[in-house]
Write an enzyme that holds these catalytic residues in place. Sequence first.
Site, PDB file in Angstrom:
ATOM      1  N   LYS A  13       0.833  -1.215   0.000  1.00  0.00           N
ATOM      2  CA  LYS A  13       0.000   0.000   0.000  1.00  0.00           C
ATOM      3  C   LYS A  13       0.865   1.263   0.000  1.00  0.00           C
ATOM      4  O   LYS A  13       0.646   2.190  -0.768  1.00  0.00           O
ATOM      5  CB  LYS A  13      -0.907   0.055   1.253  1.00  0.00           C
ATOM      6  CG  LYS A  13      -1.780  -1.159   1.448  1.00  0.00           C
ATOM      7  CD  LYS A  13      -2.609  -1.042   2.712  1.00  0.00           C
ATOM      8  CE  LYS A  13      -1.837  -0.950   4.005  1.00  0.00           C
ATOM      9  NZ  LYS A  13      -1.054  -2.149   4.376  1.00  0.00           N
ATOM     10  N   ARG A  88      -9.266   1.350   9.817  1.00  0.00           N
ATOM     11  CA  ARG A  88      -8.903  -0.008  10.218  1.00  0.00           C
ATOM     12  C   ARG A  88      -9.964  -0.639  11.092  1.00  0.00           C
ATOM     13  O   ARG A  88      -9.799  -1.774  11.520  1.00  0.00           O
ATOM     14  CB  ARG A  88      -7.585   0.017  10.977  1.00  0.00           C
ATOM     15  CG  ARG A  88      -6.375  -0.219  10.084  1.00  0.00           C
ATOM     16  CD  ARG A  88      -5.163  -0.110  10.964  1.00  0.00           C
ATOM     17  NE  ARG A  88      -4.044  -0.854  10.506  1.00  0.00           N
ATOM     18  CZ  ARG A  88      -3.041  -0.328   9.784  1.00  0.00           C
ATOM     19  NH1 ARG A  88      -3.095   0.919   9.394  1.00  0.00           N
ATOM     20  NH2 ARG A  88      -2.009  -1.054   9.460  1.00  0.00           N
ATOM     21  N   ARG A 127      11.975  -5.886   4.589  1.00  0.00           N
ATOM     22  CA  ARG A 127      11.779  -4.443   4.325  1.00  0.00           C
ATOM     23  C   ARG A 127      12.766  -3.591   5.106  1.00  0.00           C
ATOM     24  O   ARG A 127      13.056  -3.839   6.263  1.00  0.00           O
ATOM     25  CB  ARG A 127      10.360  -4.039   4.724  1.00  0.00           C
ATOM     26  CG  ARG A 127      10.172  -2.524   4.688  1.00  0.00           C
ATOM     27  CD  ARG A 127       8.740  -2.092   4.778  1.00  0.00           C
ATOM     28  NE  ARG A 127       8.045  -2.579   5.947  1.00  0.00           N
ATOM     29  CZ  ARG A 127       6.741  -2.458   6.125  1.00  0.00           C
ATOM     30  NH1 ARG A 127       5.999  -1.886   5.203  1.00  0.00           N
ATOM     31  NH2 ARG A 127       6.167  -2.933   7.209  1.00  0.00           N
ATOM     32  N   ARG A 161      11.814  -1.364  10.747  1.00  0.00           N
ATOM     33  CA  ARG A 161      10.794  -0.907  11.689  1.00  0.00           C
ATOM     34  C   ARG A 161      10.722  -1.813  12.907  1.00  0.00           C
ATOM     35  O   ARG A 161      10.891  -3.022  12.792  1.00  0.00           O
ATOM     36  CB  ARG A 161       9.421  -0.887  10.992  1.00  0.00           C
ATOM     37  CG  ARG A 161       9.122   0.405  10.297  1.00  0.00           C
ATOM     38  CD  ARG A 161       7.923   0.359   9.389  1.00  0.00           C
ATOM     39  NE  ARG A 161       6.726  -0.252   9.928  1.00  0.00           N
ATOM     40  CZ  ARG A 161       5.567  -0.318   9.269  1.00  0.00           C
ATOM     41  NH1 ARG A 161       5.469   0.226   8.059  1.00  0.00           N
ATOM     42  NH2 ARG A 161       4.515  -0.903   9.794  1.00  0.00           N
ATOM     43  N   ARG A 172      -0.595  -8.377  13.453  1.00  0.00           N
ATOM     44  CA  ARG A 172      -1.101  -7.345  12.537  1.00  0.00           C
ATOM     45  C   ARG A 172      -2.005  -7.963  11.469  1.00  0.00           C
ATOM     46  O   ARG A 172      -3.029  -7.388  11.105  1.00  0.00           O
ATOM     47  CB  ARG A 172       0.086  -6.598  11.886  1.00  0.00           C
ATOM     48  CG  ARG A 172       0.774  -5.660  12.868  1.00  0.00           C
ATOM     49  CD  ARG A 172       2.214  -5.350  12.497  1.00  0.00           C
ATOM     50  NE  ARG A 172       2.359  -4.653  11.244  1.00  0.00           N
ATOM     51  CZ  ARG A 172       3.521  -4.546  10.591  1.00  0.00           C
ATOM     52  NH1 ARG A 172       4.623  -5.099  11.092  1.00  0.00           N
ATOM     53  NH2 ARG A 172       3.580  -3.900   9.456  1.00  0.00           N
TER      54      ARG A 172
END
Length: 215
Positions: A13, A88, A127, A161, A172
């Site tokens: 996203k 969300r 990532r 992160r 998540r």
Amino acid sequence: MRLLFLGPPGSGKGTQAKIISEKYGIPHISTGDILRDAIKNGTPVGQRAKNYVESGGLVPDDVIVDIIHERLSHSDAGPGFILDGFPRTSAQALALFGVMCQLKTTIQMVIRFDCPDEVVIERICGRRICPVCNTSYHIKHKPPKNDGFCDKKDGAALIQRDDDTETTIHRRLDKYYNALESIQTHFSDILFEVNACQSEEEVTKTIEEHWNGNR
Ligand code: AP5
């Protein structure tokens, strides 16, 4: 162009929002980025959000809705925006309609990024992000030209992160799938699916095809 991107963590996203935002000159509004900045700067919002974000939980709706209300009221969001990671919960979706009403505008299109768990887990574990401009890289699929440093002019050292751990990812993902049905029912007439397992370029092309064919 007023778009909303829904999708599991790691589905791309943020990557796509950045591409579309730069191409069409509209702001990319990511609640995750706003919260991470607030945490980094130790603001009251950041202090309240820290534990939720780092453990993969959801930050309370009232905090998020205030953030979005304030951000969408900025003049740069007048010509359009991309909402990434909001809403969300069903309560956030309802609050968004309230904000849209106040601003006398509407969401035109919701894009749902579909991608299996094993793919998003691999993407998240690899990532790396730039702490200055929030550009995402991947150690295998999208390495920076200069190992460990952002390609953009800030050239900052990339970081991982705090919530990009395999344990947190499962939490998540659960949060996302538990809320998905109740969120998307609010947008069923403007909802489009994208196969997010394609290449970055193919995903961008599909989003643009939906936009050009349905606005
Ligand atoms: P947030 O920052 O929104 O995280 P997320 O939804 O978990 O999404 P991610 O940023 O992990 O993934 P992405 O889909 O943007 O993927 P990306 O493009 O980076 O939220 C973080 C936390 O903040 C939440 O857990 C929660 O605590 C809190 N929060 C935020 N909003 C909230 C809200 N509204 N309410 C309550 N709490 C909230 O891509 C991932 C990787 O894949 C990258 O390495 C990228 O290079 C690579 N990649 C991307 N596209 C492709 C492709 N097509 N092919 C191959 N690799 C690709």
